[in-house]
Design a protein around this motif. Structure first.
Motif, PDB file in Angstrom:
ATOM      1  N   ASP A 121      48.717  48.432  -7.704  1.00  0.00           N
ATOM      2  CA  ASP A 121      49.171  49.199  -8.904  1.00  0.00           C
ATOM      3  C   ASP A 121      49.067  48.257 -10.154  1.00  0.00           C
ATOM      4  O   ASP A 121      49.710  47.323 -10.159  1.00  0.00           O
ATOM      5  N   PRO A 122      48.356  48.470 -11.142  1.00  0.00           N
ATOM      6  CA  PRO A 122      48.206  47.575 -12.438  1.00  0.00           C
ATOM      7  C   PRO A 122      49.627  47.105 -12.740  1.00  0.00           C
ATOM      8  O   PRO A 122      49.590  45.708 -12.988  1.00  0.00           O
ATOM      9  N   PRO A 123      50.608  48.051 -12.936  1.00  0.00           N
ATOM     10  CA  PRO A 123      52.046  47.550 -13.651  1.00  0.00           C
ATOM     11  C   PRO A 123      52.508  46.343 -12.688  1.00  0.00           C
ATOM     12  O   PRO A 123      52.978  45.243 -12.891  1.00  0.00           O
ATOM     13  N   LEU A 124      52.322  46.637 -11.250  1.00  0.00           N
ATOM     14  CA  LEU A 124      52.853  45.607 -10.219  1.00  0.00           C
ATOM     15  C   LEU A 124      52.086  44.485 -10.335  1.00  0.00           C
ATOM     16  O   LEU A 124      52.656  43.317 -10.167  1.00  0.00           O
ATOM     17  N   SER A 170      56.814  46.555   1.579  1.00  0.00           N
ATOM     18  CA  SER A 170      55.886  47.505   1.555  1.00  0.00           C
ATOM     19  C   SER A 170      54.696  47.101   0.628  1.00  0.00           C
ATOM     20  O   SER A 170      53.702  47.776   0.989  1.00  0.00           O
ATOM     21  N   VAL A 171      54.763  46.112  -0.234  1.00  0.00           N
ATOM     22  CA  VAL A 171      53.724  45.576  -0.781  1.00  0.00           C
ATOM     23  C   VAL A 171      52.560  45.002   0.340  1.00  0.00           C
ATOM     24  O   VAL A 171      51.366  45.233   0.517  1.00  0.00           O
ATOM     25  N   GLY A 172      53.259  43.970   1.009  1.00  0.00           N
ATOM     26  CA  GLY A 172      52.465  43.457   2.122  1.00  0.00           C
ATOM     27  C   GLY A 172      52.038  44.222   3.210  1.00  0.00           C
ATOM     28  O   GLY A 172      50.921  44.130   3.647  1.00  0.00           O
ATOM     29  N   LEU A 173      52.687  45.380   3.508  1.00  0.00           N
ATOM     30  CA  LEU A 173      52.146  46.440   4.486  1.00  0.00           C
ATOM     31  C   LEU A 173      51.425  47.454   3.767  1.00  0.00           C
ATOM     32  O   LEU A 173      51.012  48.388   4.627  1.00  0.00           O
ATOM     33  N   GLY A 174      51.044  47.447   2.656  1.00  0.00           N
ATOM     34  CA  GLY A 174      50.131  48.495   2.095  1.00  0.00           C
ATOM     35  C   GLY A 174      50.702  49.686   2.020  1.00  0.00           C
ATOM     36  O   GLY A 174      49.935  50.697   1.896  1.00  0.00           O
TER      37      GLY A 174
END
Length: 294
Positions: A5-8, A35-39
């Motif tokens: 996600d661009p803001p992230l 959650s970021v690492g796990l997509g």
């Protein structure tokens, strides 16, 4: 990072830059976890989990400067909040089940601020199992923002330590008060899907997002083993919320068909549907705990 996600994506780049300003060459690596690492990152719902790895122990001044630079008021987090943990390289590579962190920061617009300056300061009642489990997830699925691949920076837990920490996590959940009544209980979906993720890790040796873990167990055709002799595992009965009598008929309602239904409603709750009841979630968690503890 191009698929984020661009803001992230911008936030994580700014976070790494700020950490490098404070730590300099002592910053060995930076990794997005959870959650970021796990997509499975969901804007507006998910936290941002980040682990930093430093070469040596941090003195009190640099710990406080790092917190000052990364707290939400200085670097606004676009998610619910930031959960950041800093480890020394030797701790990250050790495979220890102990917390072992240098500093921990929770901060965000919808997250209470907390800075913990040493692992020894972490209250036992808040759970000490999180860190070893998080590093296991990082070993498998951490997204490297800086430094070597996460699998090189973080060692996995031993099988025995993994089962013990997963069981500790489930007991911690089960000790929390159960929402009263048999109606939908906000948060029960996270309890159910977190238990699904634990069971998939034990059965299949892989960490999945909570929703994907729920779907995997449904596909297995056996969502969770029945508790021994129909009794809940590790039920205390101390407060009427965790014991069998406090759950009424929920234990019997979580045979394989009932468990599939509870998992399905938990997944649907992530998209706005009604979650399971508290007793249903507790009964499912106890079945998972019983299987993990065998």
């Amino acid at each position: 990072m191009t698929d984020l996600d661009p803001p992230l994506r911008r936030y994580l780049a700014d976070l790494v830059a700020a950490a490098r300003d404070v730590l300099g060459d002592d910053l060995v690596g930076a990794y997005a976890a959870g959650s970021v690492g796990l997509g499975a990152y969901q804007p507006g719902r998910s936290d941002v989990d980040v682990a930093l790895v430093c070469a040596d122990a941090l003195d009190a001044g640099r710990r406080r400067e790092l917190v000052a630079r990364l707290r939400h008021e200085a670097l606004p987090c676009p998610a619910r909040g930031l959960e950041l943990v800093v480890y020394r390289w030797e701790v990250a590579r050790s495979g220890t089940p102990e917390p072992g962190f240098e500093v921990e920061l929770n901060t965000g617009a919808r997250m209470p601020f907390r800075a913990t300056w040493a692992a020894a300061d972490r209250p036992v009642e808040d759970g000490l199992f999180w860190y070893g489990l998080d590093r296991s997830i990082l070993h498998q699925s951490g997204l490297a923002l800086l430094g070597p691949p996460a699998a090189e920076a973080f060692a996995d837990l031993s099988p025995a330590d993994l089962r013990r920490l997963l069981a500790d996590a489930l007991r911690w959940w089960l000790a929390l008060p159960t929402p009263p009544g048999d109606g939908p209980a906000p948060g029960a979906e996270d309890a159910v899907l977190g238990a699904c993720r634990s069971l998939v890790r034990v059965r299949h040796g892989v960490w999945l997002s909570k929703v994907d873990a729920g779907r995997r167990l449904v596909a297995d055709g056996r969502p969770a083993a029945p508790t021994a002799a129909g009794q809940p595992a590790d039920a205390t009965g101390d407060d009427g919320a965790v014991g069998a009598t406090g759950d009424g008929g929920a234990v019997g309602a979580t045979g394989d068909g009932g468990a599939v239904d509870v998992i399905g409603r938990s997944i649907a709750a992530r998209a706005g549907g009604p979650p399971p009841s508290g007793p249903e979630a507790r009964a499912f968690q106890r079945r998972v705990l019983d299987e993990i503890s065998r």
